[in-house]
Scaffold this active site. Sequence first.
Site, PDB file in Angstrom:
ATOM      1  N   ARG A  55     -46.999  88.579  50.870  1.00 32.22           N
ATOM      2  CA  ARG A  55     -47.406  86.820  49.944  1.00 32.22           C
ATOM      3  C   ARG A  55     -46.825  87.453  48.752  1.00 32.22           C
ATOM      4  O   ARG A  55     -47.725  86.868  47.533  1.00 32.22           O
ATOM      5  CB  ARG A  55     -48.441  86.499  50.085  1.00 32.22           C
ATOM      6  CG  ARG A  55     -48.815  86.201  51.279  1.00 32.22           C
ATOM      7  CD  ARG A  55     -49.991  85.252  51.655  1.00 32.22           C
ATOM      8  NE  ARG A  55     -50.115  84.840  53.253  1.00 32.22           N
ATOM      9  CZ  ARG A  55     -50.750  85.686  54.056  1.00 32.22           C
ATOM     10  NH1 ARG A  55     -50.825  86.778  53.989  1.00 32.22           N
ATOM     11  NH2 ARG A  55     -50.459  85.363  55.344  1.00 32.22           N
TER      12      ARG A  55
ATOM     13  N   LYS B 119     -37.164  81.284  37.421  1.00 35.52           N
ATOM     14  CA  LYS B 119     -36.140  80.955  39.401  1.00 35.52           C
ATOM     15  C   LYS B 119     -35.469  81.910  40.227  1.00 35.52           C
ATOM     16  O   LYS B 119     -34.863  83.050  39.381  1.00 35.52           O
ATOM     17  CB  LYS B 119     -35.537  79.945  38.848  1.00 35.52           C
ATOM     18  CG  LYS B 119     -35.228  79.066  38.262  1.00 35.52           C
ATOM     19  CD  LYS B 119     -34.728  77.697  37.905  1.00 35.52           C
ATOM     20  CE  LYS B 119     -35.249  76.356  37.409  1.00 35.52           C
ATOM     21  NZ  LYS B 119     -33.786  75.351  36.353  1.00 35.52           N
TER      22      LYS B 119
ATOM     23  N   GLU C 258     -23.614  79.809  30.398  1.00 33.24           N
ATOM     24  CA  GLU C 258     -24.574  80.229  29.472  1.00 33.24           C
ATOM     25  C   GLU C 258     -25.105  79.748  27.836  1.00 33.24           C
ATOM     26  O   GLU C 258     -26.437  79.326  27.607  1.00 33.24           O
ATOM     27  CB  GLU C 258     -25.449  80.455  30.321  1.00 33.24           C
ATOM     28  CG  GLU C 258     -25.033  79.997  31.775  1.00 33.24           C
ATOM     29  CD  GLU C 258     -26.531  78.894  32.413  1.00 33.24           C
ATOM     30  OE1 GLU C 258     -26.560  78.085  32.005  1.00 33.24           O
ATOM     31  OE2 GLU C 258     -26.179  78.239  33.111  1.00 33.24           O
TER      32      GLU C 258
ATOM     33  N   LYS D 287     -35.012  80.614  25.521  1.00 36.06           N
ATOM     34  CA  LYS D 287     -35.180  80.162  26.721  1.00 36.06           C
ATOM     35  C   LYS D 287     -36.619  80.860  26.829  1.00 36.06           C
ATOM     36  O   LYS D 287     -37.198  79.932  27.707  1.00 36.06           O
ATOM     37  CB  LYS D 287     -34.791  80.595  27.531  1.00 36.06           C
ATOM     38  CG  LYS D 287     -35.123  80.856  29.446  1.00 36.06           C
ATOM     39  CD  LYS D 287     -34.010  80.859  30.245  1.00 36.06           C
ATOM     40  CE  LYS D 287     -33.793  80.438  31.502  1.00 36.06           C
ATOM     41  NZ  LYS D 287     -33.698  81.302  33.311  1.00 36.06           N
TER      42      LYS D 287
ATOM     43  N   GLU E  30     -40.564  73.712  35.763  1.00 36.57           N
ATOM     44  CA  GLU E  30     -39.352  72.603  35.429  1.00 36.57           C
ATOM     45  C   GLU E  30     -40.234  70.645  35.712  1.00 36.57           C
ATOM     46  O   GLU E  30     -38.997  69.982  36.721  1.00 36.57           O
ATOM     47  CB  GLU E  30     -38.476  72.927  36.397  1.00 36.57           C
ATOM     48  CG  GLU E  30     -37.129  71.978  35.934  1.00 36.57           C
ATOM     49  CD  GLU E  30     -35.951  72.311  36.471  1.00 36.57           C
ATOM     50  OE1 GLU E  30     -35.387  73.542  36.352  1.00 36.57           O
ATOM     51  OE2 GLU E  30     -35.390  71.517  37.224  1.00 36.57           O
TER      52      GLU E  30
ATOM     53  N   ARG F  49     -37.723  71.711  30.696  1.00 37.08           N
ATOM     54  CA  ARG F  49     -36.739  72.741  31.540  1.00 37.08           C
ATOM     55  C   ARG F  49     -35.646  72.560  31.820  1.00 37.08           C
ATOM     56  O   ARG F  49     -34.921  73.075  32.160  1.00 37.08           O
ATOM     57  CB  ARG F  49     -38.152  74.314  32.401  1.00 37.08           C
ATOM     58  CG  ARG F  49     -36.762  75.040  32.762  1.00 37.08           C
ATOM     59  CD  ARG F  49     -38.040  75.652  33.627  1.00 37.08           C
ATOM     60  NE  ARG F  49     -36.976  76.477  34.226  1.00 37.08           N
ATOM     61  CZ  ARG F  49     -37.806  78.113  34.414  1.00 37.08           C
ATOM     62  NH1 ARG F  49     -38.892  78.329  34.805  1.00 37.08           N
ATOM     63  NH2 ARG F  49     -36.336  79.013  34.966  1.00 37.08           N
TER      64      ARG F  49
ATOM     65  N   ASN G 171     -30.917  72.268  32.756  1.00 34.08           N
ATOM     66  CA  ASN G 171     -29.884  71.983  33.525  1.00 34.08           C
ATOM     67  C   ASN G 171     -28.199  71.521  33.079  1.00 34.08           C
ATOM     68  O   ASN G 171     -27.378  70.715  33.633  1.00 34.08           O
ATOM     69  CB  ASN G 171     -30.657  71.181  34.353  1.00 34.08           C
ATOM     70  CG  ASN G 171     -31.447  71.967  35.523  1.00 34.08           C
ATOM     71  OD1 ASN G 171     -31.198  72.833  35.301  1.00 34.08           O
ATOM     72  ND2 ASN G 171     -32.012  70.923  35.641  1.00 34.08           N
TER      73      ASN G 171
ATOM     74  N   HIS H  90     -25.086  71.329  34.557  1.00 28.62           N
ATOM     75  CA  HIS H  90     -26.097  71.623  36.221  1.00 28.62           C
ATOM     76  C   HIS H  90     -25.199  70.815  37.419  1.00 28.62           C
ATOM     77  O   HIS H  90     -25.521  71.195  38.608  1.00 28.62           O
ATOM     78  CB  HIS H  90     -26.778  72.578  36.297  1.00 28.62           C
ATOM     79  CG  HIS H  90     -27.031  74.142  35.516  1.00 28.62           C
ATOM     80  ND1 HIS H  90     -26.513  73.747  34.269  1.00 28.62           N
ATOM     81  CD2 HIS H  90     -27.347  75.243  35.901  1.00 28.62           C
ATOM     82  CE1 HIS H  90     -26.876  75.573  33.390  1.00 28.62           C
ATOM     83  NE2 HIS H  90     -26.743  75.827  34.674  1.00 28.62           N
TER      84      HIS H  90
ATOM     85  N   HIS I 226     -23.622  72.328  39.834  1.00 27.91           N
ATOM     86  CA  HIS I 226     -23.648  72.815  41.125  1.00 27.91           C
ATOM     87  C   HIS I 226     -22.342  72.454  42.257  1.00 27.91           C
ATOM     88  O   HIS I 226     -22.510  73.142  42.667  1.00 27.91           O
ATOM     89  CB  HIS I 226     -25.350  72.595  41.495  1.00 27.91           C
ATOM     90  CG  HIS I 226     -26.138  73.861  40.437  1.00 27.91           C
ATOM     91  ND1 HIS I 226     -27.376  73.512  40.833  1.00 27.91           N
ATOM     92  CD2 HIS I 226     -25.671  74.569  40.271  1.00 27.91           C
ATOM     93  CE1 HIS I 226     -27.662  74.420  40.100  1.00 27.91           C
ATOM     94  NE2 HIS I 226     -26.357  75.050  39.924  1.00 27.91           N
TER      95      HIS I 226
ATOM     96  N   HIS J 121     -20.372  80.042  39.013  1.00 31.18           N
ATOM     97  CA  HIS J 121     -21.418  79.252  38.463  1.00 31.18           C
ATOM     98  C   HIS J 121     -21.586  78.906  36.838  1.00 31.18           C
ATOM     99  O   HIS J 121     -20.894  78.109  35.989  1.00 31.18           O
ATOM    100  CB  HIS J 121     -22.439  80.311  38.677  1.00 31.18           C
ATOM    101  CG  HIS J 121     -24.097  79.382  38.181  1.00 31.18           C
ATOM    102  ND1 HIS J 121     -24.228  77.738  38.189  1.00 31.18           N
ATOM    103  CD2 HIS J 121     -24.534  80.034  36.505  1.00 31.18           C
ATOM    104  CE1 HIS J 121     -25.094  77.456  37.813  1.00 31.18           C
ATOM    105  NE2 HIS J 121     -25.206  78.170  37.018  1.00 31.18           N
TER     106      HIS J 121
HETATM  107  N1  GLY Z   1     -30.994  78.764  34.561  1.00 30.61           N
HETATM  108  C1  GLY Z   1     -32.194  77.537  34.093  1.00 30.61           C
HETATM  109  C2  GLY Z   1     -33.234  78.123  34.674  1.00 30.61           C
HETATM  110  O1  GLY Z   1     -34.059  78.691  34.434  1.00 30.61           O
HETATM  111  O2  GLY Z   1     -34.183  76.224  34.503  1.00 30.61           O
END
Ligand code: GLY
Length: 362
Positions: free
Chosen positions: A128, A150, A192, A228, A238, A242, A246, A249, A253, A265
């Site tokens: 956990r 993430k 990025e 970031k 997010e 946040r 994206n 993205h 994606h 990516h």
């Molecule tokens: N890669 C985008 C984020 O970490 O929110």
Amino acid sequence: MVTHTLQLLDGAYDITIASGLMQQCGTLLRTQFAPGLANGETCRIMVVSDGNVAAHYLKPVVDSLAAAGFEVHTHVVSPGEHSKSFAVLSAVVESMAEAHLTRTDLALALGGGIIGDLTGFAAGCYLRGIRFIQMPTSLLAAVDASVGGKTAVNLQHGKNLAGMFHQPSAVLCDPDALHTLSELCLADGAAEAIKTGILGDAELFAIYESQNSAERYEDIIAHSVAYKARIVMEDPTEHGVRKLLNLGHTAGHAIELASDFRISHGHAVAIGMAMMARAACKRRMLSAEDCKRILQTLKRNDLPTQSPYPAEHLAELAQLDKKAASTSITVILPCGIGHCVMEKMPLDALEALFADGMEETA
Ligand code: GLY
């Protein structure tokens, strides 16, 4: 050495950028996470890496950890996006159990974004949740993926569809690891970093627009991580700001998925960003001049700007994306270099947006 501290409600962690960290990680991690080693206590650490990275960097990292007194275990997976699966995740978690890791022990992700996502997820679900360290070895992971917690694996239905937010306990970024990266991998990271420039750091964008980025990697990582960290501190999970990260993205994606991950990516996100720039320009949200600067900067850094797949196909795939709610999706549109907006739109408007993003501007 540059250090940024990311402060969250339930804790803080340092992101350290310095040459030589791979050789020094043992003493650094002992001081911060296992002071008892000095008194003969045991602290186990599971280093997860992929075959390519391991060939270059596993030995110095393992040697440094062992010299500091850690009981070191390793788990090496095949390189590539297909390792971001439940089958591989399960093998990593079984390795943790086999090595008898307890809640006071550590995992360490030595690799790019795929290894970070996989190790973070394994560390988040084993017992956990145990602590883990991000040690990014790709530019993409250094500027983006290693920060912010993430973690995920892919499902047949889409990328990153199963995962959790599990923040690392530290990020140790050694720019020396970038020396062995291919041009293609460096371009992935550039995508990025350029994204961060378009979102909120015109100075960072300028490095890629006009200067020689190869000489500026420490700066590029420091700029990207600072931006970031600010965003993640404001919105760790997010629900708001946040989502800006994206940019490019949603289409990106879908492109990765359509290509069965043959398009990487960063390259897919570059196409996605070019599409959003053209679409924003068509909607008169972005000037033709700034749109041209974005497209030229991507091309100058060996990144593609046109989708090999039609808008209809990408829109279908994007509807599976986790960013899509049942009837709407939030897309990010650039309004200038260093400024973007979020726009919530009906899912059925996505195809037209993508189609606008594929029309070459004058
Ligand atoms: N890669 C985008 C984020 O970490 O929110």
